[in-house]
Enzyme design. Sequence first.
Site, PDB file in Angstrom:
ATOM      1  N   GLU A  18     -18.449  -6.059  -2.681  1.00  0.00           N
ATOM      2  CA  GLU A  18     -17.191  -6.605  -2.677  1.00  0.00           C
ATOM      3  C   GLU A  18     -16.921  -7.918  -3.158  1.00  0.00           C
ATOM      4  O   GLU A  18     -15.981  -8.404  -3.758  1.00  0.00           O
ATOM      5  CB  GLU A  18     -16.624  -6.607  -1.110  1.00  0.00           C
ATOM      6  CG  GLU A  18     -16.121  -5.077  -0.783  1.00  0.00           C
ATOM      7  CD  GLU A  18     -14.783  -4.965  -1.391  1.00  0.00           C
ATOM      8  OE1 GLU A  18     -14.919  -4.358  -2.763  1.00  0.00           O
ATOM      9  OE2 GLU A  18     -13.726  -4.901  -0.643  1.00  0.00           O
TER      10      GLU A  18
ATOM     11  N   ASP B 262      -4.519  -9.561  -8.799  1.00  0.00           N
ATOM     12  CA  ASP B 262      -4.764  -8.710  -9.600  1.00  0.00           C
ATOM     13  C   ASP B 262      -3.706  -7.713 -10.288  1.00  0.00           C
ATOM     14  O   ASP B 262      -3.087  -7.943 -11.332  1.00  0.00           O
ATOM     15  CB  ASP B 262      -5.778  -7.522  -9.166  1.00  0.00           C
ATOM     16  CG  ASP B 262      -5.691  -7.010  -7.964  1.00  0.00           C
ATOM     17  OD1 ASP B 262      -4.511  -7.343  -7.403  1.00  0.00           O
ATOM     18  OD2 ASP B 262      -6.549  -6.368  -7.147  1.00  0.00           O
TER      19      ASP B 262
ATOM     20  N   THR C 243      -1.144   1.061 -10.699  1.00  0.00           N
ATOM     21  CA  THR C 243      -2.493   0.622 -10.318  1.00  0.00           C
ATOM     22  C   THR C 243      -3.263   1.425  -9.511  1.00  0.00           C
ATOM     23  O   THR C 243      -4.289   1.307  -9.207  1.00  0.00           O
ATOM     24  CB  THR C 243      -2.039  -0.780  -9.347  1.00  0.00           C
ATOM     25  OG1 THR C 243      -3.093  -1.389  -9.387  1.00  0.00           O
ATOM     26  CG2 THR C 243      -1.399  -0.703  -7.941  1.00  0.00           C
TER      27      THR C 243
ATOM     28  N   GLU D 126     -12.296   0.257  -9.746  1.00  0.00           N
ATOM     29  CA  GLU D 126     -11.811  -0.473 -10.673  1.00  0.00           C
ATOM     30  C   GLU D 126     -13.043  -0.409 -11.941  1.00  0.00           C
ATOM     31  O   GLU D 126     -12.604  -0.777 -13.216  1.00  0.00           O
ATOM     32  CB  GLU D 126     -11.564  -2.056 -10.249  1.00  0.00           C
ATOM     33  CG  GLU D 126     -10.541  -2.146  -9.480  1.00  0.00           C
ATOM     34  CD  GLU D 126     -10.348  -1.432  -8.156  1.00  0.00           C
ATOM     35  OE1 GLU D 126     -11.380  -1.107  -7.554  1.00  0.00           O
ATOM     36  OE2 GLU D 126      -9.357  -1.851  -7.444  1.00  0.00           O
TER      37      GLU D 126
ATOM     38  N   GLU E  54       0.887  -1.011  -0.069  1.00  0.00           N
ATOM     39  CA  GLU E  54       0.052  -0.006  -0.033  1.00  0.00           C
ATOM     40  C   GLU E  54       0.830   1.309   0.097  1.00  0.00           C
ATOM     41  O   GLU E  54       0.428   2.287  -0.650  1.00  0.00           O
ATOM     42  CB  GLU E  54      -1.098   0.135   1.349  1.00  0.00           C
ATOM     43  CG  GLU E  54      -1.977  -1.070   1.166  1.00  0.00           C
ATOM     44  CD  GLU E  54      -2.990  -1.232   0.293  1.00  0.00           C
ATOM     45  OE1 GLU E  54      -3.085  -0.141  -0.554  1.00  0.00           O
ATOM     46  OE2 GLU E  54      -3.988  -1.879   0.218  1.00  0.00           O
TER      47      GLU E  54
HETATM   48  C1  DMJ Z   1      -6.228   0.608  -5.223  1.00  0.00           C
HETATM   49  O1  DMJ Z   1      -5.514   0.857  -3.978  1.00  0.00           O
HETATM   50  C2  DMJ Z   1      -5.517  -0.106  -6.062  1.00  0.00           C
HETATM   51  O2  DMJ Z   1      -6.057  -0.063  -7.426  1.00  0.00           O
HETATM   52  C3  DMJ Z   1      -4.955  -1.381  -5.895  1.00  0.00           C
HETATM   53  O3  DMJ Z   1      -4.462  -2.162  -6.979  1.00  0.00           O
HETATM   54  C4  DMJ Z   1      -6.176  -2.285  -5.723  1.00  0.00           C
HETATM   55  N1  DMJ Z   1      -7.441  -1.575  -5.334  1.00  0.00           N
HETATM   56  C5  DMJ Z   1      -7.243  -0.426  -4.642  1.00  0.00           C
HETATM   57  C6  DMJ Z   1      -8.688   0.374  -4.864  1.00  0.00           C
HETATM   58  O4  DMJ Z   1      -9.707  -0.462  -4.929  1.00  0.00           O
END
Ligand code: DMJ
Length: 865
Positions: free
Chosen positions: A382, A288, A486, A400, A141
């Site tokens: 979710e 993912d 991401t 997303e 994170e």
């Molecule tokens: C984000 O922090 C990023 O996209 C991560 O890869 C997974 N998803 C969260 C938001 O849903």
Amino acid sequence: MGAKLFCWPQGSPGIAMLLRALLLTGLLSWANGQEGQAMLPEEKSQIRDQIVEMFDHAYGSYMKYAYPADELMPLSCRGRVRGLEPNRGDIDDSLGKFSLTLIDTLDTLVVLNKLDEFEDAVRRTLRDVRLDNDVVVSVFETNIRVLGGLLGAHTMADMLRQRGERMQWYGDELLHMAKELGHRLLPAFNTTSGLPYPRVNLRYGVLNPLSRTGTESDTCTACAGTMILEFAALSRLSGEAVFEENARKALDVLWEKRQRGSDLVGTVINIHNGDWVRRDSGVGAGIDSYYEYLMKAYVLLGDNVYLERFNTHYRAIMKYISQPPLLLNVHMHNPTVSVRSWMDSLLAFFPGLQVLRGDLKPAIETHEMLYQVTKQHKFLPEAFTTEFRVHWGQHPLRPEFAESTYYLYKATGDPYYLRVGQSIVEKLNAHARVPCGFAAVQDVRTGAHEDRMDSFFLAEMFKYLYLLFSEKNQLHFDIDDYIFTTEAHLLPVSLSTSQPPCRGNNTEAATAVEEDLFTYTCPSTQTLFPNNPSFAKTIRDSYKYLTGVGRAFHASPVRGIDLPLHDHSMEPVEFLRSMGVSLTPLSEAGTTEAWGEVHKGVYRVKLVAEVTQTTEEEEVEPLLVQLISPPFLGRTVLTAGPAKFGMDLTKQEHGVKGSIVKTSPYTACGPIENAEELSGHIALAQRGDCMFAAKAHRLQEAGAIGVIFIDHREGSNSAETPLFQMVGDGGSTADITIPLVFLFSQEGALLTSALEDHSNVDVLMLPKERRLGKTTDKAEKPLGKMNIKFRLAEEGELEDGEEGEARGPTLQFVLEKGEVVLEEEEYKQQGDSCLTPGDDHMQCSYGQTVTSPPFHSPNDPNTDP
Ligand code: DMJ
């Protein structure tokens, strides 16, 4: 745009630029030609203004009520400071006391052309933010949100500075901060395998005695595999190769450890020996962004190795996981078998990645499925089942789905995707907006809010929405010069050529894969659907009514019933109630118009699919609960109903024996408080409040070796009420292996009073014919002739264009002389709740409240990596 463009050798100059140009500019220019057909420019810019206003509300609230805290608590109108608020577990690992939301938002300010605010926010960051706090944070994170945020902001600041208009005072301070943070994350990579620890103490690292971390042995695949973009950018911008080298090494290990037969990876891996800890494999939670970063590392860094690895995995995904429009987890070693029947919302990014891969058809299909789910539940829950029911109702304002919508619009130019974006905007305003920002939704079924606004809402959601509604010429810089991380932070695709690549690149090349059209090419809309702007529509149309939303409603004819009519002298209504079917006279149901004339005695019926009644063809085989410990010694025998899931007791020669323990809470609908006491025993749990399957999952997890469910309706007994079978909740019950039986309340009372009188009560759960001894059975009256047929109606639907409420699976049934005949009918259902107001005797089949995450989602701030 060329149809087939073979990749350049590794390190070739211009690869990323060319790829980017083909990938993004080409798509955009094609798309531009289609824009506005169904949405006038004025409407587009109106929605764009609305998005800016929403952003101002969210960011303004954070700055006003929360800054310098990490996050805003939008219901309490204050900041979330770690240590001052109740600990939420792993979700809090994103909070490093470094003004997380401010940093995550910096480059969004530039995208939304809020340059004064950007300059001000950068100054605050430099002035206020410390990166050396004695706090344990998630490496993943912190990398994607904070390191990515600083690098994205540096990239934007640099771009503005170079233009000579703004930021002339800027001297790369954000890059220096990024470098400092990079060094604070590096100790995480100090493992034998090279896979990083999941957490690090910002001040003390990992192995220092003061670090309070370093004992973990596992991490998620995405956690280890989502470092390369930020770390490589940091290396190339700072000249320090160590970051890129470490991130690359971690990717090498994951690649090495892939299952060679299936080319899939698992969800959780041991960081010391590289063994897989969880072998389920999908494209959502836990994995993912590993896939995302392989593809994007190629775009950013121009190294073929990443693309080849991505292609190998992608082929495996499409072979095993993709079941258009669904994406279902499989076991990496046995990939032909799906391991669960629900999907998580994180996989909603995948259609966007498929667009980058040039695979538009499955992207359109999956996106359409997701859109249908959002239509039915307002937001993406979710987790949702393959039947598009809620599996876990939380929605923390994840971006997303908006992200994929943006990519699909760019790829197809189909204004349909603008309408999808518009619906996202409207739902956020209608259902998440609160006076101090936007609040996460605790449960899409109830609409209840949660006191959190995660930083990714500002980092990602507003970028994708704003860009979706912006013409290229409305942006004050060329968005196609950048790739999104991401977390939607912007990194310049020029990095592969303008900065020296990482030294000592000895990454093993991927094994050769069989090529297909897009193995080494960029997606080409012209190849995919030349001169056919309705390409996407033709694909979507086949998936239009997945959830039943949007299809015209045709009421079935209503037939009258005569009451009472029952062989058991039990009122039919009561009889049906005993089986979990609630009835409301049509005249009270408030929809008489749609149903035409109200017939006397005609009932609207709500089927609770948690129980099934036998038909003539399918007899319920009665089971027994036999009390065998003194003083009962087998003389007390209770007739029990079976379950369609869990252990098949008919196949257990000696039944299952154990002492009984009452569950706390008795309904087993919340966390089990007496797990220790229950472990190794047979649990007694009361029916009601949530689904049998949910209770069974929870009790099995608590260590129970069997469950006896006891009816909560007073006075019910097996002599007067036909047995039924408990069935699952639409989700997977395959993992429930313990035996489950059901007792009506009178039989259940015998058991509970036995437990009150004796410290230990041993029972046997077994099929009737294997009963021990020769004691007389409890009353076993023949059921008499009761011919009942239950049939679940097809998914209900709304009138075209209608949104929000959905019709659920219902039955109309008509009692005729001597038999009960069920006929398909439909009724309006509020979301997933099919409880009749005031009728609390039975829970909706799909309406259970799941209070804890039903899956391990390491790539999700809510879960434990
Ligand atoms: C984000 O922090 C990023 O996209 C991560 O890869 C997974 N998803 C969260 C938001 O849903």
